[in-house]
Design a protein around this motif. Structure first.
Motif, PDB file in Angstrom:
ATOM      1  N   GLY A  19     -11.125 -13.814  13.821  1.00 49.21           N
ATOM      2  CA  GLY A  19     -11.054 -13.574  12.481  1.00 49.21           C
ATOM      3  C   GLY A  19      -9.771 -12.873  11.889  1.00 49.21           C
ATOM      4  O   GLY A  19      -9.227 -11.982  12.417  1.00 49.21           O
ATOM      5  N   ILE A  20      -9.343 -13.129  10.652  1.00 47.75           N
ATOM      6  CA  ILE A  20      -8.560 -12.504   9.888  1.00 47.75           C
ATOM      7  C   ILE A  20      -8.983 -12.166   8.398  1.00 47.75           C
ATOM      8  O   ILE A  20      -9.478 -12.998   7.896  1.00 47.75           O
ATOM      9  N   LEU A  21      -8.951 -10.712   8.262  1.00 48.15           N
ATOM     10  CA  LEU A  21      -9.636 -10.296   6.885  1.00 48.15           C
ATOM     11  C   LEU A  21      -8.250 -10.005   6.024  1.00 48.15           C
ATOM     12  O   LEU A  21      -7.460  -9.144   6.301  1.00 48.15           O
ATOM     13  N   LYS A  22      -8.306 -10.537   4.926  1.00 51.52           N
ATOM     14  CA  LYS A  22      -7.189 -10.097   3.742  1.00 51.52           C
ATOM     15  C   LYS A  22      -7.806  -9.156   2.745  1.00 51.52           C
ATOM     16  O   LYS A  22      -8.640  -9.383   2.362  1.00 51.52           O
ATOM     17  N   SER A  23      -6.940  -8.012   2.934  1.00 46.62           N
ATOM     18  CA  SER A  23      -7.843  -6.780   2.602  1.00 46.62           C
ATOM     19  C   SER A  23      -7.657  -6.729   0.862  1.00 46.62           C
ATOM     20  O   SER A  23      -6.346  -6.958   0.399  1.00 46.62           O
ATOM     21  N   ASN A  24      -8.811  -6.756   0.271  1.00 44.73           N
ATOM     22  CA  ASN A  24      -8.763  -6.522  -1.293  1.00 44.73           C
ATOM     23  C   ASN A  24      -8.219  -5.212  -1.634  1.00 44.73           C
ATOM     24  O   ASN A  24      -7.510  -5.139  -2.558  1.00 44.73           O
ATOM     25  N   ILE A  25      -8.410  -4.081  -0.849  1.00 44.13           N
ATOM     26  CA  ILE A  25      -8.175  -2.902  -1.113  1.00 44.13           C
ATOM     27  C   ILE A  25      -6.769  -2.718  -1.155  1.00 44.13           C
ATOM     28  O   ILE A  25      -6.066  -2.218  -2.189  1.00 44.13           O
ATOM     29  N   ALA A  26      -5.744  -3.410  -0.125  1.00 45.80           N
ATOM     30  CA  ALA A  26      -4.406  -3.252  -0.213  1.00 45.80           C
ATOM     31  C   ALA A  26      -3.808  -4.067  -1.405  1.00 45.80           C
ATOM     32  O   ALA A  26      -2.854  -3.502  -1.963  1.00 45.80           O
ATOM     33  N   GLU A  27      -4.473  -5.379  -1.814  1.00 41.04           N
ATOM     34  CA  GLU A  27      -3.766  -6.134  -2.747  1.00 41.04           C
ATOM     35  C   GLU A  27      -3.917  -5.456  -4.007  1.00 41.04           C
ATOM     36  O   GLU A  27      -3.118  -5.499  -4.989  1.00 41.04           O
ATOM     37  N   ASN A  28      -4.749  -4.350  -4.257  1.00 41.74           N
ATOM     38  CA  ASN A  28      -5.153  -3.624  -5.664  1.00 41.74           C
ATOM     39  C   ASN A  28      -4.479  -2.243  -5.587  1.00 41.74           C
ATOM     40  O   ASN A  28      -5.071  -1.497  -6.474  1.00 41.74           O
ATOM     41  N   THR A  29      -3.676  -1.924  -4.678  1.00 41.14           N
ATOM     42  CA  THR A  29      -2.957  -0.778  -4.715  1.00 41.14           C
ATOM     43  C   THR A  29      -1.209  -0.501  -4.976  1.00 41.14           C
ATOM     44  O   THR A  29      -0.925  -1.979  -4.768  1.00 41.14           O
ATOM     45  N   ASN A  30      -0.801   0.265  -5.079  1.00 42.31           N
ATOM     46  CA  ASN A  30       0.733   0.512  -5.267  1.00 42.31           C
ATOM     47  C   ASN A  30       1.029   1.867  -4.861  1.00 42.31           C
ATOM     48  O   ASN A  30       0.975   2.895  -5.311  1.00 42.31           O
ATOM     49  N   GLU A  31       1.173   1.805  -3.476  1.00 42.01           N
ATOM     50  CA  GLU A  31       1.158   3.077  -2.556  1.00 42.01           C
ATOM     51  C   GLU A  31       3.036   3.506  -1.997  1.00 42.01           C
ATOM     52  O   GLU A  31       3.590   2.592  -2.306  1.00 42.01           O
ATOM     53  N   LEU A  32       2.996   4.840  -1.961  1.00 42.52           N
ATOM     54  CA  LEU A  32       4.320   5.041  -1.327  1.00 42.52           C
ATOM     55  C   LEU A  32       4.173   4.667   0.271  1.00 42.52           C
ATOM     56  O   LEU A  32       3.223   5.080   0.801  1.00 42.52           O
ATOM     57  N   LEU A  33       5.336   3.771   0.763  1.00 43.89           N
ATOM     58  CA  LEU A  33       5.004   3.327   2.127  1.00 43.89           C
ATOM     59  C   LEU A  33       6.309   3.577   2.739  1.00 43.89           C
ATOM     60  O   LEU A  33       7.537   3.750   2.156  1.00 43.89           O
ATOM     61  N   ILE A  34       6.248   4.199   4.029  1.00 43.42           N
ATOM     62  CA  ILE A  34       7.350   4.418   4.829  1.00 43.42           C
ATOM     63  C   ILE A  34       7.162   3.653   6.084  1.00 43.42           C
ATOM     64  O   ILE A  34       5.951   3.498   6.655  1.00 43.42           O
ATOM     65  N   PRO A  35       8.343   3.321   6.802  1.00 39.92           N
ATOM     66  CA  PRO A  35       8.274   2.496   8.071  1.00 39.92           C
ATOM     67  C   PRO A  35       7.651   3.487   9.038  1.00 39.92           C
ATOM     68  O   PRO A  35       7.748   4.795   9.212  1.00 39.92           O
ATOM     69  N   LYS A  36       6.976   3.019  10.311  1.00 37.66           N
ATOM     70  CA  LYS A  36       6.320   3.819  11.174  1.00 37.66           C
ATOM     71  C   LYS A  36       7.448   4.560  12.032  1.00 37.66           C
ATOM     72  O   LYS A  36       7.251   5.463  12.437  1.00 37.66           O
ATOM     73  N   SER A  37       8.746   3.746  12.117  1.00 38.55           N
ATOM     74  CA  SER A  37       9.763   4.330  13.003  1.00 38.55           C
ATOM     75  C   SER A  37      10.303   5.556  12.403  1.00 38.55           C
ATOM     76  O   SER A  37      10.997   6.327  13.039  1.00 38.55           O
ATOM     77  N   SER A  38       9.989   5.830  11.154  1.00 37.26           N
ATOM     78  CA  SER A  38      10.627   7.230  10.540  1.00 37.26           C
ATOM     79  C   SER A  38       9.589   8.353  10.922  1.00 37.26           C
ATOM     80  O   SER A  38      10.016   9.618  10.307  1.00 37.26           O
ATOM     81  N   ILE A  39       8.942   8.108  11.541  1.00 33.35           N
ATOM     82  CA  ILE A  39       7.483   9.259  11.618  1.00 33.35           C
ATOM     83  C   ILE A  39       7.584   9.800  13.049  1.00 33.35           C
ATOM     84  O   ILE A  39       7.633   9.070  14.141  1.00 33.35           O
ATOM     85  N   LEU A  40       7.744  11.123  13.212  1.00 34.05           N
ATOM     86  CA  LEU A  40       7.545  11.808  14.313  1.00 34.05           C
ATOM     87  C   LEU A  40       5.930  12.397  14.305  1.00 34.05           C
ATOM     88  O   LEU A  40       5.861  13.281  13.530  1.00 34.05           O
ATOM     89  N   TRP A  41       5.294  11.963  15.562  1.00 37.13           N
ATOM     90  CA  TRP A  41       3.743  12.297  15.320  1.00 37.13           C
ATOM     91  C   TRP A  41       3.492  13.106  16.516  1.00 37.13           C
ATOM     92  O   TRP A  41       3.682  12.803  17.630  1.00 37.13           O
ATOM     93  N   THR A  42       2.642  14.444  16.073  1.00 33.48           N
ATOM     94  CA  THR A  42       2.428  15.206  17.346  1.00 33.48           C
ATOM     95  C   THR A  42       1.222  15.107  17.533  1.00 33.48           C
ATOM     96  O   THR A  42       0.567  15.799  18.434  1.00 33.48           O
ATOM     97  N   GLY A  43       0.244  14.409  17.001  1.00 33.27           N
ATOM     98  CA  GLY A  43      -1.208  14.431  17.057  1.00 33.27           C
ATOM     99  C   GLY A  43      -1.969  15.187  16.005  1.00 33.27           C
ATOM    100  O   GLY A  43      -3.074  15.046  15.729  1.00 33.27           O
TER     101      GLY A  43
END
Length: 535
Positions: A325-349
């Protein structure tokens, strides 16, 4: 005559003295200007500081070679206007350093997350339409009208007959109570109620009263219309009260139970539409809505169940078949968020780190910043806190910027509390540069890169494998390729060992070059993730 000579001598002496003073003034004035000029040139030369474009912690007051990489030192640019404040934790990089490190930046902007959640599931019977028939009284099975599982039955249809001495006795009590129906109505009512509790219908009880004699055999009736999925008895079996007889399931409506990962749950809510296909019904796309989200997450698979109800009047959809299945998120469609690419993040856990470009600098300058991440949105992350719209962050070459910060003893991914310089340049004697660099190496982060094979099949495998690795403290990056089956891992070998990474992947159900997953864990993987194992 003597007086004349004296006057002439005095005149010559005066002329000589004046000429000497004039020549002396010319000589010493020119010499003073030259000395002042030489002093200014010397001061200007002293103010020039040379550094390495790849190792900005190297600084000296004369040209030469970098003691670490042997590159030519270049004049260091201040990059700021006179009187402008410079944060001591800024990492300045020349144009050549930016090119060598392949550093790219992007401006933080608001947008609508494009989140289509891919889900894998199975068809299940509707638990509300499952009926388990049990013996309400002890007796012997005399006849069976259902000979095999899978037979279709209707509500009220005969499934079998049973002979019960206890039931015969209860009928006799009813016939006796009928005689006292007027004088002792409570006794009569109690006798009827006893038969009702044994699952006899009002019609069956009335028939006993009208006939005036007890029935020897009683019919087992189906409580619902459906399919017989289990038959627990055979002709001649003696059953006790409470023994299982039949299981009947109504398959006119079924459930499709999808597995949703933790990272997908923030985007799913009741009422979301899901388009899905079922492998046993090729060429047809079904539609449904989310009616239920499991409040618990499975401890082993790390997924929660998401339910969709599907009408199945023709019973073409069979329980236990797979669904995609593919779910199209209504939550995502109704938001206006600050977005950054995953490649910009250093994640230490524990911490999410980005490097923000300092504005209005002649020389590119970056500074460490910890941020709070929101939900994952495809190739982006939502920023919950720590960044503002319009700021510029590094999206490529981030690790190299962080490495420069670590070498310079500034805020970095592995050094969140700056102030203790790890470069070995605590003494400002430039003659000891080579010795200081040698002292620097043991203090730097021991970052290690490894690539090895991990078995797997699909995108769900990719997320499970990478998540299993990234949860380990000390792991910086994990990237598994579905095509090559190879994973690239960068990690701090002082905090986590390579063998521990292999074990974490195996515990998630995937075989590596060094570790093999337990059969029980492998068998619990979704069907699409059960790869072909090496013997």
């Amino acid at each position: 005559m003597k007086q004349y000579i004296n006057k002439r001598d005095i005149k010559l002496i005066g002329i000589t003295l004046v000429a000497g003073l004039f020549l002396g003034w010319l000589f010493f004035h020119s010499s003073g200007n030259e000395a002042t000029h030489n002093h200014e040139e010397h001061s200007e030369a002293e103010e020039t500081v040379y550094t390495c474009s790849m190792h900005p912690q190297i600084k000296q007051n004369k040209p030469g070679l970098c003691p670490i990489c042997a590159m030519d030192l270049v004049p260091m640019e201040t990059g700021t206007a006179e009187g402008e404040h410079i944060d001591p934790n800024e990492i300045q990089m020349t144009e050549s350093a930016l090119a060598l490190a392949s550093v790219q930046t992007t401006v933080v902007m608001r947008g609508v997350p494009e989140k289509n959640v891919q889900l894998l599931g199975k068809v299940k019977a509707d638990e509300r339409k499952i009926s388990e028939l049990t013996a309400r009284f002890g007796g012997r099975i005399e006849k069976l009208f259902i000979n095999y599982t899978g037979q279709q039955v209707s509500k009220g249809q005969k499934l079998g007959t049973i002979y019960s001495p206890e039931l015969i006795t209860a009928q006799k009590e009813l016939l006796e109570a009928v005689k006292y129906k007027s004088s002792n109505p409570s006794f009569y009512k109690a006798a009827r109620t006893k038969l009702k509790l044994w699952d006899l219908t009002e019609e069956q009880i009335d028939a006993i009263e009208n006939n005036g004699e007890p029935k020897t055999y009683f019919e087992i009736l189906s409580p619902i219309t459906g399919t017989v999925t289990k038959r627990h008895v055979a002709i001649g079996d003696y059953v006790k009260e409470g023994s299982a007889l039949f299981e009947v399931i109504d398959l006119s409506k079924v459930w499709v139970m999808f597995d949703a990962y933790e990272s997908d749950l923030p985007w799913i809510k009741k009422g979301d539409n899901i388009d899905f296909t079922i492998q046993s019904v090729p060429g047809e796309t079904f539609k449904g809505k989310v009616t239920y989200i499991d409040p618990f997450i499975d401890a082993q698979t790390r997924v929660a169940q998401v339910r969709v109800e599907l009408n199945n009047p023709k019973q073409q959809v069979k329980p236990e078949t797979f669904a995609n299945g593919i779910l199209k998120s209504n939550i995502a469609e109704n938001t206006n968020e600050l977005l950054i690419p995953k490649s910009s993040i250093l994640w230490t856990g524990k911490r999410a780190v980005v490097y923000v470009k300092v504005p209005e600098r002649e020389t590119a300058s970056f500074i460490y910043r910890e941020i709070t991440l929101g939900a994952e949105a495809g190739i982006f992350y939502v920023v919950a806190d720590g960044l503002s719209e319009g700021e510029e962050i590094a999206t490529n070459g981030v690790f190299k910027i962080d490495a420069a910060a670590q070498l310079a003893g500034k805020y970095s991914m592995m050094n969140p509390q700056s102030g203790k310089t790890s470069t070995g340049h605590e003494h400002h004697d430039m003659d000891n540069m080579n010795m200081n660099v040698q002292q620097e190496k043991p203090a730097t982060i021991n970052l290690q890169h490894e690539t090895f094979k991990v078995s797997g099949n699909c995108g769900m495998c990719e997320e499970t494998i990478e998540t299993a690795v990234k949860t380990l403290a000390g792991v910086n990056e994990a990237d598994w390729s579905q095509e090559t089956k190879m994973i690239h891992v960068s990690f701090n070998s002082d905090k986590v060992k390579l063998s521990e990474i292999h074990k974490a992947i195996a515990q998630a159900g995937y075989d590596t070059e060094l570790e093999k997953a337990d059969d029980e864990v492998y068998n619990s993987l979704p069907g699409c993730c059960q790869y072909t194992r090496d013997k």
